[in-house]
Design an enzyme around this catalytic site. Sequence first.
Site, PDB file in Angstrom:
ATOM      1  N   ASP A 278     -46.336 -36.251 -45.011  1.00 10.70           N
ATOM      2  CA  ASP A 278     -45.391 -37.272 -44.554  1.00 10.70           C
ATOM      3  C   ASP A 278     -45.059 -37.103 -43.078  1.00 10.70           C
ATOM      4  OD1 ASP A 278     -43.683 -39.445 -44.849  1.00 10.70           O
ATOM      5  OD2 ASP A 278     -41.990 -38.227 -45.493  1.00 10.70           O
ATOM      6  N   CYS A 332     -41.858 -24.550 -43.011  1.00  8.38           N
ATOM      7  CA  CYS A 332     -42.771 -25.680 -42.879  1.00  8.38           C
ATOM      8  C   CYS A 332     -43.492 -25.686 -41.539  1.00  8.38           C
ATOM      9  CB  CYS A 332     -41.972 -26.968 -43.059  1.00  8.38           C
ATOM     10  SG  CYS A 332     -42.871 -28.478 -42.700  1.00  8.38           S
TER      11      CYS A 332
END
Length: 367
Positions: A278, A332
């Site tokens: 995303d 992340c």
Amino acid sequence: MPVPISVMLKPASGACNLQCRYCFYSALQPYRDTFFKGFMQPHTAHRVIDAALEFAGDSDVFFTFQGGEPLLRGLEFYQDFTSYAKRANNGRAKIVYCLQTNGTLLNAQWCRFFKEHDFLVGVSLDGTRQQNADRVYPDGRESFDDVLRGIECLRQFDVAFNILAVLTRKTARSVRESYRYFKESGFRYFQYITGLAPFGSSRSENSLFMEPADYAYFLDKAFRLYYNDLTRGNAVSVRQFDNFVRLAAGHYAEQCGMNGFCSRQFVVESDGSVYPCDFYCTDDWLLGNIQTASFQKLAESQKARAFLNASRTLPSRCNGCAYLAVCRGCGCRRVRDDVDYCSAYRSFFEAHGAQLQQLAQIFFRHS
């Protein structure tokens, strides 16, 4: 061999009825020849369903709808999607539906549908009215009251939902207020995610986004509240901390990005364009189009492999780090590309590592 598949769909592309000041998706516009790709058509959705079921076989299929604001696509689209998926699946795979919304468009029709089809709904809310000030309509009006009305509707129809809050400098430094507000509002499942500055920008250009010291403050204060509630029998779920406990127990985290590498997933834009994440729905990371390729073929592509492999390269300072088993390289990959939070994580694990181990022993003693 069939394996589970996670597919995120953008039925309304990047269209949104809000104009949040930190929106990472709208910040991708300079990195795409065409930002808004129109509304997803039924034939594209059907192709996504067929391709996902083909990939998964009799394993699990996770469909997550995001945006932009996915409710802008209209209820009829989702009614057709779930109806077609049920027919195409014929009971082979377990299909799980999730949807992330800003909450402003929720009404009885939507909530009745979500309940009937067992959707898990994520609602974006940063905390109190003051903390939610960055989530506004294009004309500057606040969205807070509309979001609360939407949440109340979810409750009336007994729809499973959780809260997603974005961390900025302001909300990180006032985390005690948001945590207490969420608890007092009866929210038992919530998560905090770091706000992401646009690619290539610096913190000096935008005071909205956190510095490492802000994140260190958040981790320390929020975990103290979380730990105290857990040990006093008044537990709430804070996704990041739940996963730190899992990691401390020697298990994998269920949250993408917390294992030190990217997990395989597919993000499908409204025109069928497929991306590996995303956060990287850019022209550089376009894998292909589901109209002309299977998920298996896209997963085996050189670009998809390169994306996953790049996430496994951790900073050299991680070698020999005492906290690598729980930190996993500062989380992340997209966050690591944005800012170096190593000092924040190190101070957190130095202060609370023993408590994480204690919770791991309590909750995973038989595993």
